[in-house]
Structures are given as C-alpha cells and as structure tokens.
Design a protein around this motif. Sequence first.
Motif, PDB file in Angstrom:
ATOM      1  N   LEU A  73      -3.491  -6.659   6.106  1.00  0.00           N
ATOM      2  CA  LEU A  73      -4.695  -5.831   6.028  1.00  0.00           C
ATOM      3  C   LEU A  73      -4.772  -4.809   7.158  1.00  0.00           C
ATOM      4  O   LEU A  73      -5.502  -3.832   7.063  1.00  0.00           O
ATOM      5  N   LEU A  74      -4.024  -5.026   8.240  1.00  0.00           N
ATOM      6  CA  LEU A  74      -4.035  -4.052   9.335  1.00  0.00           C
ATOM      7  C   LEU A  74      -3.414  -2.730   8.917  1.00  0.00           C
ATOM      8  O   LEU A  74      -3.678  -1.698   9.507  1.00  0.00           O
ATOM      9  N   THR A  75      -2.539  -2.782   7.925  1.00  0.00           N
ATOM     10  CA  THR A  75      -1.790  -1.572   7.601  1.00  0.00           C
ATOM     11  C   THR A  75      -2.102  -0.994   6.230  1.00  0.00           C
ATOM     12  O   THR A  75      -1.760   0.139   5.965  1.00  0.00           O
ATOM     13  N   ASP A  76      -2.728  -1.763   5.369  1.00  0.00           N
ATOM     14  CA  ASP A  76      -3.022  -1.212   4.051  1.00  0.00           C
ATOM     15  C   ASP A  76      -4.202  -0.269   4.148  1.00  0.00           C
ATOM     16  O   ASP A  76      -5.334  -0.692   4.286  1.00  0.00           O
ATOM     17  N   GLY A  77      -3.956   1.016   4.071  1.00  0.00           N
ATOM     18  CA  GLY A  77      -4.985   1.991   4.400  1.00  0.00           C
ATOM     19  C   GLY A  77      -5.943   2.382   3.295  1.00  0.00           C
ATOM     20  O   GLY A  77      -7.144   2.307   3.459  1.00  0.00           O
ATOM     21  N   LEU A  78      -5.429   2.815   2.195  1.00  0.00           N
ATOM     22  CA  LEU A  78      -6.302   3.490   1.249  1.00  0.00           C
ATOM     23  C   LEU A  78      -7.019   2.522   0.305  1.00  0.00           C
ATOM     24  O   LEU A  78      -6.510   1.477  -0.040  1.00  0.00           O
ATOM     25  N   ARG A  79      -8.197   2.925  -0.101  1.00  0.00           N
ATOM     26  CA  ARG A  79      -9.018   2.091  -0.977  1.00  0.00           C
ATOM     27  C   ARG A  79      -8.275   1.708  -2.239  1.00  0.00           C
ATOM     28  O   ARG A  79      -8.291   0.557  -2.668  1.00  0.00           O
ATOM     29  N   ALA A  80      -7.625   2.719  -2.839  1.00  0.00           N
ATOM     30  CA  ALA A  80      -6.963   2.475  -4.119  1.00  0.00           C
ATOM     31  C   ALA A  80      -5.947   1.347  -3.990  1.00  0.00           C
ATOM     32  O   ALA A  80      -5.883   0.449  -4.816  1.00  0.00           O
ATOM     33  N   GLU A  81      -5.181   1.396  -2.892  1.00  0.00           N
ATOM     34  CA  GLU A  81      -4.151   0.374  -2.773  1.00  0.00           C
ATOM     35  C   GLU A  81      -4.756  -0.958  -2.363  1.00  0.00           C
ATOM     36  O   GLU A  81      -4.221  -2.005  -2.666  1.00  0.00           O
ATOM     37  N   ARG A  82      -5.894  -0.897  -1.656  1.00  0.00           N
ATOM     38  CA  ARG A  82      -6.540  -2.147  -1.313  1.00  0.00           C
ATOM     39  C   ARG A  82      -6.995  -2.840  -2.597  1.00  0.00           C
ATOM     40  O   ARG A  82      -6.892  -4.045  -2.747  1.00  0.00           O
ATOM     41  N   THR A  87       0.832  -1.319  -1.396  1.00  0.00           N
ATOM     42  CA  THR A  87       0.886  -0.061  -0.670  1.00  0.00           C
ATOM     43  C   THR A  87       1.444   0.999  -1.612  1.00  0.00           C
ATOM     44  O   THR A  87       2.458   0.783  -2.249  1.00  0.00           O
ATOM     45  N   ILE A  88       0.810   2.168  -1.679  1.00  0.00           N
ATOM     46  CA  ILE A  88       1.277   3.132  -2.661  1.00  0.00           C
ATOM     47  C   ILE A  88       1.838   4.421  -2.069  1.00  0.00           C
ATOM     48  O   ILE A  88       2.241   5.304  -2.784  1.00  0.00           O
ATOM     49  N   ASP A  89       1.811   4.572  -0.773  1.00  0.00           N
ATOM     50  CA  ASP A  89       2.285   5.835  -0.237  1.00  0.00           C
ATOM     51  C   ASP A  89       2.881   5.597   1.153  1.00  0.00           C
ATOM     52  O   ASP A  89       2.775   4.525   1.696  1.00  0.00           O
ATOM     53  N   ALA A  91       3.014   5.538   4.947  1.00  0.00           N
ATOM     54  CA  ALA A  91       2.036   5.529   6.026  1.00  0.00           C
ATOM     55  C   ALA A  91       2.785   5.498   7.352  1.00  0.00           C
ATOM     56  O   ALA A  91       3.856   4.886   7.453  1.00  0.00           O
TER      57      ALA A  91
ATOM     58  N   LYS B 161      -7.159   4.141   9.678  1.00  0.00           N
ATOM     59  CA  LYS B 161      -6.186   3.720   8.668  1.00  0.00           C
ATOM     60  C   LYS B 161      -5.929   4.763   7.592  1.00  0.00           C
ATOM     61  O   LYS B 161      -4.792   4.979   7.189  1.00  0.00           O
ATOM     62  N   SER B 162      -6.984   5.440   7.107  1.00  0.00           N
ATOM     63  CA  SER B 162      -6.741   6.381   6.002  1.00  0.00           C
ATOM     64  C   SER B 162      -5.962   7.597   6.483  1.00  0.00           C
ATOM     65  O   SER B 162      -5.310   8.280   5.718  1.00  0.00           O
ATOM     66  N   ALA B 164      -3.429   7.420   8.443  1.00  0.00           N
ATOM     67  CA  ALA B 164      -2.013   7.055   8.600  1.00  0.00           C
ATOM     68  C   ALA B 164      -1.162   7.638   7.478  1.00  0.00           C
ATOM     69  O   ALA B 164       0.037   7.769   7.600  1.00  0.00           O
ATOM     70  N   LYS B 165      -1.796   7.984   6.352  1.00  0.00           N
ATOM     71  CA  LYS B 165      -1.029   8.480   5.206  1.00  0.00           C
ATOM     72  C   LYS B 165      -1.179   9.974   5.031  1.00  0.00           C
ATOM     73  O   LYS B 165      -0.679  10.535   4.062  1.00  0.00           O
ATOM     74  N   LYS B 181      -3.895  10.541  -4.009  1.00  0.00           N
ATOM     75  CA  LYS B 181      -2.870  10.106  -4.964  1.00  0.00           C
ATOM     76  C   LYS B 181      -1.950  11.236  -5.367  1.00  0.00           C
ATOM     77  O   LYS B 181      -0.996  11.028  -6.093  1.00  0.00           O
ATOM     78  N   GLU B 318     -12.072   7.867   4.607  1.00  0.00           N
ATOM     79  CA  GLU B 318     -11.349   8.308   3.417  1.00  0.00           C
ATOM     80  C   GLU B 318     -12.281   9.035   2.456  1.00  0.00           C
ATOM     81  O   GLU B 318     -11.928  10.065   1.879  1.00  0.00           O
TER      82      GLU B 318
END
Lengths: 576, 326
Positions: A73-82, A87-89, A91, B161-162, B164-165, B181, B318
Amino acid sequence: MATVAAPTFSIHEFLTQEAGKDLLRFSTAGSMDDGKSTLIGRLLYDTQSVYEDQVRSIEGKGTTAPGQIDFALLTDGLRAEREQGITIDVAYRYFSTAKRKFIIADTPGHEQYTRNMATGASTADAAVVLIDARKGVLVQSRRHAFIASLLRVRHVLVAVNKMDLTGYGEDGFRAIEKDFRAVLSRIAEETGNAVDAVFVPLSALAGDNVVHRSERMPWYSGPPLLELLESLPAAQNERGAAFRFPVQRVIRPDHTFRGFAGQIASGAVKPGDEITVLPSGRGAKVSRIATWDGDLAEATAPLSVTLVLDRELDISRSDLIAAKAAPASVASRLKASIVWMNQRPLDARRRYIVKHASHTVPAHVASVDARINVTTLDREPAATLELNHIGAVTLDLLRPIAFDAYAQNRSTGAFILIDPEDNSTVAAGMITAGVAATRAAGNGGNEDVAWGPVTAGERQARRGHSGGVLELTGPGELIDAIERSLFTIGAVTVRVDAESEEFLLHPPLLELVTAAQTRAGLLVLLVREQEDGPLTARAGDITLTLDADDPTHAIAEAHRLLHEAEILLATERSGL
Amino acid sequence: MPAAETIASIPTGSSPHEILSDSARLTHLRLLEAESIHILREVASEFERPVMLYSIGKDSSVMLRLAQKAFAPGPIPFPLLHIDTGFKFHEMLAFRDWMAKSIGARLLVWRNEPAIAAGTNPIKLDTKRCCGLLKTQALLDGLRHYNFDAAFGGARRDEEKSRAKERIYSFRDSAGQWDPKNQRPELWNIYNARIHPGESIRVFPLSNWTEMDVWQYIHQEKIPVVDLYFAKERPMYVRPLGSGQEALLPIEQDFVALPGEKPQMVKSRLRSLGCSPCTGAIRSDAATIPDIIAELISFRSSERANRVIDHDQEGSMELKKREGYF
C-alpha cells in the motif's frame, strides 16, 4: 515536535558525505502476485525512506495478517489501481542509503503493460526481475528479462521471492537459477546485448535478504539485494563512448556570444577538440565550454553545457556535434527494433514522426521485417505490430539523420515514433543499422498495403496537411525559400503562377484548377512574383505581411499562417 | 524587501573565462541538474509560448536557478507566472517581487478576482472548493488568458503517491485536465512535444528531485529562499488536535481564529509555503539551511502533512490534478 538533531550528529559531515553520493536508477518488474510492490515497500521502509505519517495512513488497511503492515500500500498510488488491486502504470520512487541515491522505476508486470516495462527500463542502469519461488520461471519473467536486455539494461538482479513459503529451501532456488540462466543466454543471443545476472533468494514480506542478511538461508553466501544495488557500477551514461552532443538550442544573447546548448549524450569534450557537425559534415574546434558557473576545462556525459566553436558555422537545433575522430553515421533508411505501444496497430500507409535526439523527422515504415515471440524468443513473419508487440522494422525518413546503433550508444541510438494525427507516442525504437540506399518512393514497394481508395484522412496523415491554397505575392527568391521549407517538412506542394497567360486570359480557369488541386489534398502555392516590395501571404481569411529582409522569420510565419488556417496539421517546429 | 540577513546576494555567475577544475565528479546533484536543464531547454525550443509557474517556495527557487543556468549567458526566454490566491504571506509577495527584479525576469501575476471579491475563503467554503476557485480555476484562466502552451511547475514525484506516476511532460486536454489512464509513454530523455491547438502540457523539471535534494542544492548553490522557512519567534494561534498533536496557525488572516483563541509567540517556521489559512507552522530552532537539513533528517513526517488540502479527501491530490490543479 521538531528539534535539531542530537549534538553528536554533525550536519557538516553529513553534507560532505551527501555531496559525494552518486545515483543509480533501476527498474523493477514482476508478475501480478509475485510481491513486487511489497518488495519496494520493504526497501523503502527498511531504509527509513518512508515517513511516519505515510505508514500511519496505511496501518490497519490492506490484506496482510493483523499487526503486519501491508507494504504494497505504500507504493500503490492511483485510485483506479487501488480499486483493482494492481499497479497499472510506471511509478517512480526515491530512496537513499549512506552510500548512494536510488531512483526506482516501478513497472507493472501484467502482460498488457509491456510498454510500461520498456518505459521503466529505458532509463535504468539495472533491473530487478521478480520470480515467485513457488511458481518458477513464468512467461512474465522471460518478458521482463528480454525487455531489459533489448533496452540494454546491463545488470539484472533476479529476486527469487516468497522463499518463506517454500521453507527457505535451497534446491528450489537452484532449480530456478538454472532454468533462468538458460533463458537469459537465449535472450542475449537474440538481442546481442550481454546480460549480467545475479540471483538472490529472499522474502519481501518477512524481510529476508532484502536489506538485512537472512539467517534462515545459511546456504546462501551472497549479499542481500540492497547491498548488491549499492555495489553495482554507477550511472556511467556512456561516458566512455565517443563524444556526441545533440544541439538543443542556439544561445545568442548579443553579437558577442554564440553558443550551442545541449546535454552531452556520450563521451567527453575539452576546449581544442576537433568536432564534426552532422549531417552537414562541416568541421570546427571547440573553443569554450560555457556554463552559468564558469567555463569548464572538460565536460563529460551527461552534463548540460553550452559549446562555443572557433568559427562561424550554420548550426541549429537538430544538428549533432560529434568527435571528428569518431563521427556518427548518417542515413535516411534505418533498421530498428521497436516496441509498439499503441492500441492502433502499426500501419505502413500512415506517416509517422520520428523524434530522435533533438530533432523530429517525418517517416514511414517501409517494411515490418519480423515479430519477436517473447515466449519462445523466435522471430516470426508479421504484416504489422500491435500493442505490446516487439518487432524489427525498416524505416524511411524524409531527411537523413546522424545516429549510432543503440548497441553502441543508448542516447543517439534511441527514438520514439509519434502518430501526427492524435500526437500519441506509438512506439519506442532502437536503431540496429543504417541502410545506405536512396529513399524509396511511396510505400517503398511494400506489397502488404491493402488495395482500396486512398481517403482524404490518409492523405492528411501521410502528408501532415490538408488541401489548401497559400497565396504568395512578393520576391521570387523568398517564395522559393518558402516552397523549399514546405518541401523539407514533407508537404506536397504544387506551384501555380497566377499571372501566367492562360489564367490572365481565362480567369475562371484559375479557380477551377486550384479547387481541383485542393480537393486532391495538395498544398497549392498561388504565386505572384514582384521583385520590389514586401511579401504578402494569404491563407483562408488571414493575410500577413512578411519581412523580406529576415527570411528565417518569414518562413516561420508562413508555416504558422498555414497552421492557423488549419491546413498544416501541426507546426513542424524543427528547423524553423 | 525581505530581511537582509536571510537573503544572500544573488550570485551572477563567475567571469566567463574562469576555468573550473572539478568537472569530472558527477554527484547526484550534478546529474539531477543536468537532467533538469535538458528539460528546460527542450521545452523552450519546442513550444511557442512557454511559461514558468512561480510559487515562491523552495522548489520554485531551485527551478528558477536552473532556468538561469539553462540559458546563460542569455536571459530566461519565458515569463514567470504567479497564481495569487490573495492569501499568500506578505513576506512571500515581497520576496517574489524582489527576486523577479533582481534576476531581470518578467513576472506575471494572475488572481481569480471575481472569487476573491466574493469573499472566497477556506472557512466559508471547504478547503477543496476554495482551492478549486482560487488556485485551479485561477491557473486555468491565467494560462488561457495568455495562451500559454507549456507551463513549468516545480512539483516532485516524491511529494505524494499520485505524483509518483506523473510524467515529466504531462499532457492536458483543451479543458486543462489530466487523465491518469491516458498518459503518453515517456522513454529515455526523448519527450513528445506535439500538441493540437488549445491543448497544453505541464512540465516538471524537478520530477526526480527529492525534498532532501532540493535543500542540499539550495545550500550548495546559495540560492535565496523566503525568510518564513527559517525559525523565528512568530505570533501563532496554537490549536490542540488531540493525542498530543497541535496545529500552529500563523497570524495573517484574522478569521482563522476560533472564539477565545489568543495569539502567542512561538519559535517556529514553515516547512512548505502555501496559503496562510491552510499552512501550519512547526515548532523549530532551525535558523540556517544546514539546520533545516538536520531537522529534515530527524523528521518523521512528510512535508505535505501540515498542508490541510492533501487530507480533505482520500486520494485528494489525484482528484485535484484531474481537475487541473498542478
């Protein structure tokens, strides 16, 4: 409450130590459930690179046992992937140890996202490939290793994870190592790039051999993963290769200074060095290496500097300054490996834009020479390439470019392909060779092109403009220069003398002719030559008076006019 | 004009023919600097109307110095744009004007005047809607007004976090919005600069810098920063937050006070500069850059934690970015 650190801590010693640190970039790739996010979370947590409030914000969440932190959870950033739990992109993460600073390009391992792995690998000095100890070498791991090798990531650290779930046994680990070494040597054969691999048995969840050496695997005598990362050779960024310097910009604040700004792509340069400007081939000597902090006695890749030469040469953005003793190649037909990154498959009928170093050149794909099956590593014939396919192609460029093979130079051997219709980045390319042949006409004799009517959209995509009329009245020399500049960017122009006898005698004829040409998608230059006086340009409802004394500016303005009249799809900025 | 002792004179660069000897040693700061300068030059060369968003904070200060370096000995070839919410600290505005003047940069200021005139504030609205009007809307309006096609921002990927991408070139559609996306892949140091009319990009030259890198660079390069970063006795409202936590609210805007709250002098400083009602101070003795770095090491709290806006909604940064916030 914040306080200054304890008296035993010397900030000045710390700053001296920090100032000496170098930087290592590595990419990670793993399959969906092999614990990659957990591994990175563990690296960040165990090197104290995570702040307490970040840990607090994830405590009690996630899927691990009570009392354990779900490091993923420390690294999963985006809402969609959460929401999807994957992980979808790509980072980027940052941490540092006492020895070195690190940048991680964290890339997803799902099969759909080959393009992300290539993105992460493109800037990496090392790759960490994860293998689940229970599952052994899967397609994903082969794919990761293949892409790392293709993109010339020299060091591959193979993290055999989840050793806690196999009882920390040596036999399973050794079997995986044997299997994967066989795969890696096949990969090196295919890509031509040697892979230096090290295998580490670890458990990201339990923390074995990540940062701290594990006592549960006494049979493993090697260092933990972090120690390996700390000891790899640092970012050398082609410092040993021949000098290459793509000119980004001419800096000319006044008549006393004229310098060429850029980032050294490879090698080193000193005042007095003899250089060649490509593609023109003209030579000069470097007289100064200017920076805001003062002149340098020597500069190496990847510093950003400004070069001053000992003589006036016509140099602009898109030129490559190279060592005279070891110049780059120049060609307009290239062989390359490409990773296709777009939903819309490669289409040999379409015009693409190559962006390479500091220039952009229109191009099309003359042929798809092979598709590489990443599972079997076999080359297969293919008519096109689709999303996440890797293949070999031949490209025809509108103008010759100066380049090196990617195997020799990661900077001057790399390019991206852009689809000018929607401006998306559709492929990443690595030049394998130049072909010393004149550019073939049309589709280069590609037999695979479908038969059928050519549509207005296809013409537009290929040529970069729609049909239209540009009226030019003024000095013939300047009109020639504008026509030349449009030709250079690939426009299909037809020059019509509005004052020729047949049009003067039959005025409606002129309208009929230009209308037919416009319908055919041609860019009609309707010319009235007048040697004295200003140059006027008209497109649609817009009329401009251009400065005949400043041809460069006049050309740029004419292009802008066509862009505003929505005839040119996008301004071709290079060379203007 | 800010206090003299905290603003070093701006170095103007060495004389043109001085030869530096130590060029071969490539530390992480030199590598980051080289990467950022490359990005600044690419954008200035490939876009018609670039602008640098200047927020006055430490990251903007580093970005501005990198721009000076990128185009030397020429001038910075684009203007600076400050989005003024009307709630910026007075010291920030004085510093902004002084900085622009001393380096000869062209400074533009944009405010959402209708919203400011309507009395928009984070108490009356919530912080989310206040930011939406005074920052996001003002930014989009300002960029549209001047027709900028590329805007540099000082955001770093390590901040949140957001982020980072986030790409270095972050594509925005004609409404100024970001689609996480549908970002363009970004490989090597080759950036796709092509846009259609009306579209734009945001560019983050400091993407790969960490908070520690930024402070070390400020220290190494002697870059002037706003006095508010340094600890001093300052009048504050001290508001308990429970479980031993407290909020220190600087006294700039009267309406921040709750009934019965009295300001008190607290030795404190700001870790990040934002709008005065939403930026908490911290108790600190850090009066120099090395002090601040030492404090950073001893900290166990990331720098945006004392900004109210990041926490008002799960994944809130985000959401703001999708709407067009930097």
